[in-house]
Enzyme design. Sequence first.
Site, PDB file in Angstrom:
ATOM      1  CE  LYS A   1      36.352  43.364  44.683  1.00  0.00           C
ATOM      2  NZ  LYS A   1      37.676  42.794  45.014  1.00  0.00           N
TER       3      LYS A   1
ATOM      4  CD  GLU B   1      40.440  44.659  49.467  1.00  0.00           C
ATOM      5  OE1 GLU B   1      40.208  45.659  48.774  1.00  0.00           O
ATOM      6  OE2 GLU B   1      40.148  44.568  50.671  1.00  0.00           O
TER       7      GLU B   1
ATOM      8  NE  ARG C   1      36.172  50.899  38.496  1.00  0.00           N
ATOM      9  CZ  ARG C   1      36.287  49.920  39.398  1.00  0.00           C
ATOM     10  NH1 ARG C   1      35.354  49.007  39.527  1.00  0.00           N
ATOM     11  NH2 ARG C   1      37.319  49.878  40.200  1.00  0.00           N
TER      12      ARG C   1
HETATM   13  P1  ATP Z   1      37.154  47.158  45.569  1.00  0.00           P
HETATM   14  O1  ATP Z   1      36.187  48.260  45.689  1.00  0.00           O
HETATM   15  O2  ATP Z   1      36.878  46.025  46.482  1.00  0.00           O
HETATM   16  O3  ATP Z   1      38.593  47.573  45.498  1.00  0.00           O
HETATM   17  P2  ATP Z   1      37.547  46.504  42.835  1.00  0.00           P
HETATM   18  O4  ATP Z   1      36.461  46.237  41.857  1.00  0.00           O
HETATM   19  O5  ATP Z   1      38.479  47.624  42.601  1.00  0.00           O
HETATM   20  O6  ATP Z   1      36.781  46.582  44.169  1.00  0.00           O
HETATM   21  P3  ATP Z   1      39.843  44.782  43.094  1.00  0.00           P
HETATM   22  O7  ATP Z   1      39.908  43.409  43.635  1.00  0.00           O
HETATM   23  O8  ATP Z   1      40.610  45.836  43.795  1.00  0.00           O
HETATM   24  O9  ATP Z   1      38.322  45.153  43.022  1.00  0.00           O
HETATM   25  O10 ATP Z   1      40.206  44.762  41.560  1.00  0.00           O
HETATM   26  C1  ATP Z   1      41.283  44.064  41.025  1.00  0.00           C
HETATM   27  C2  ATP Z   1      41.681  44.676  39.724  1.00  0.00           C
HETATM   28  O11 ATP Z   1      40.598  44.659  38.808  1.00  0.00           O
HETATM   29  C3  ATP Z   1      42.071  46.124  39.912  1.00  0.00           C
HETATM   30  O12 ATP Z   1      43.226  46.380  39.151  1.00  0.00           O
HETATM   31  C4  ATP Z   1      40.907  46.879  39.400  1.00  0.00           C
HETATM   32  O13 ATP Z   1      41.277  48.110  38.895  1.00  0.00           O
HETATM   33  C5  ATP Z   1      40.359  45.942  38.304  1.00  0.00           C
HETATM   34  N1  ATP Z   1      38.930  46.150  38.128  1.00  0.00           N
HETATM   35  C6  ATP Z   1      37.975  46.116  39.072  1.00  0.00           C
HETATM   36  N2  ATP Z   1      36.771  46.401  38.558  1.00  0.00           N
HETATM   37  C7  ATP Z   1      36.961  46.624  37.241  1.00  0.00           C
HETATM   38  C8  ATP Z   1      36.096  46.964  36.146  1.00  0.00           C
HETATM   39  N3  ATP Z   1      34.779  47.154  36.332  1.00  0.00           N
HETATM   40  N4  ATP Z   1      36.649  47.124  34.936  1.00  0.00           N
HETATM   41  C9  ATP Z   1      37.964  46.934  34.750  1.00  0.00           C
HETATM   42  N5  ATP Z   1      38.826  46.607  35.720  1.00  0.00           N
HETATM   43  C10 ATP Z   1      38.338  46.455  36.959  1.00  0.00           C
END
Ligand code: ATP
Length: 579
Positions: free
Chosen positions: A283, A48, A273
């Site tokens: 974020k 996102e 994660r």
């Molecule tokens: P938000 O709370 O803004 O959704 P988010 O960390 O999930 O934060 P995204 O931009 O939705 O951010 O994440 C993009 C991709 O990265 C998603 O598929 C998410 O699952 C993955 N991702 C995010 N944080 C992690 C992490 N700490 N470890 C592994 N994958 C991650």
Amino acid sequence: MSNATVDPEGSVSGGVTVLAPNFIKDFIAEDVADGKCPRGVRTRFPPEPNGYLHIGHAKSICLNFGLAREFGGLCNLRMDDTNPTKEEEEYVESIQQDVRWLGFDWDERLFYASDYFDQLFEWALAIIRGGKAYVDDHSADEIRAHRGTLTEPGRESPYRNRSVEENLDLFQRMKAGEFADGSRVLRAKIDMASPNVNLRDPVLYRILRATHNRTGDRWCIYPMYDFAHGQSDSVEGITHSICTLEFEDHRPLYDWFLRELGIYAPRQIEFARLNLTYTMMSKRRLLTLVQDQHVSGWDDPRMPTLSGLRRRGYTPEALRDFCQRIGVAKRDSTVDLALLEHCVREDLNRRALRVMAVLRPLKVVLENYDEGRTEELDAVNNPEDPSAGTRKVPFSRVLYIERDDFREDPPKKFFRLAPGREVRLRYAYFIQCVGVVKDEHGEVVELRCTYDPATLGGAAPDGRKVQATIHWVSAEHAAEGEVRLYDRLFTVANPAAEDDWKGALNPGSLEVLTGCRLEPALASEPAGAQVQFERLGYFVADADSTAQRPVFNRTVTLKDQWAKHQASPKAPPKASPKA
Ligand code: ATP
Ligand code: MG
């Protein structure tokens, strides 16, 4: 001078990282063997665009692009941009730069959930026509109050049984802008008593007058993330939708949408994660650090963002190696930050050229060395890599050494310079301290020494030994610069668990040293150039660097400075050179 540089433009480096064995790879291999992917494996990385990518995203990027690569498939980059109030073009651009820098390429397959807004709207109409969605006049608070809890079922909205015609009419009028923001939503009609709260009539669309960075003001209703994500994967023909664990409970909902719509269903697989000690991964909180100016920006070298890590001197190779080592599991765990540091140390040890830099200079005058004389001494560029060759380093009567390398009253086990004592200058001579000059406060400001011309190259013909070798630079030839010593941003291993997480910020996470004396050639290093300052650590030329004022960031110390401080983690250690 250096052969390892970080390209700020983010060009792709060639190394192919092979994924370690993991359960996702096994699942995909099974599906391929069963003929379930006739058009090849298709994955996607779906950020996102509401912030910069961080090290956790690197795990997901390496996994998604890595799987596609291993199975000869393709990985898309998709911006999941359903929330115009939080999303910005700056983020869209940084995300692309960071994925490329990490070494991956989506060719022309950059997509946006907003590309599918028309299709998603049609699909919402289809679900209404099927009698499975309704317009609810409840406010967000009322909806929340009716949702129930994990132990209690929710209650149905009084608007739940509107006719299909009324729902179609109201939803079209929501789209046409007839109603105020937040006054109505479109909800799926599933089951208010479901043990899975995600199935208790989730919201599909909300009214929101916000300008979208791609669709402008064309829409005043926006699909919820959950209504967009699975269908976007379906549109793109994603064979394996790889998500983090928190989406496990959303999977039944995604499946419900795909079933109701009768469209292609990807296989969703969840993994844990990445959590890292001493690191904030949310974020939202990283944005707070930027907005409240606890750091200089998203690319502050203390940030766990890819742009911060890049500026800190982390390499794509080190990050990919890290992602491979941590592997992929189904259970949440926390990785020790020391492992990430180990990966970059190992990579830079192979590649970074060695140079001498004196961070806290103490003047040394060699009384028996002729004034005006300069020698060019040979220094080894990288003992790990003979092909890196040697260079000339100027030597003269007045030098600087590290203040820490001298003690007037040396304690036991301090083997470096002290009055009367002899040490070796790296690549040069033995010197002996014969006098100490102090200022009016009694502080040592200069050492008077003699050198032994017979010891050039580091050994004495008479066989006498010294107990330490220290680094130095020639005063007359040195470049003067700034060195930024970075340390962990938080003092506690799990800052996210603190009530006052900002109170856990490490006040010593940045120490700026000015007046540092550097080997002359360091003045002309381009931003991104990486070197080892002998005995001190790995450093990278910062974007702020100029020939007049070179600036270097410490990427990582040579050894783990924290390992021996585990007992009192609140007191960050000082990095000091050891003989
Ligand atoms: P938000 O709370 O803004 O959704 P988010 O960390 O999930 O934060 P995204 O931009 O939705 O951010 O994440 C993009 C991709 O990265 C998603 O598929 C998410 O699952 C993955 N991702 C995010 N944080 C992690 C992490 N700490 N470890 C592994 N994958 C991650
Ligand atoms: Mg997310």
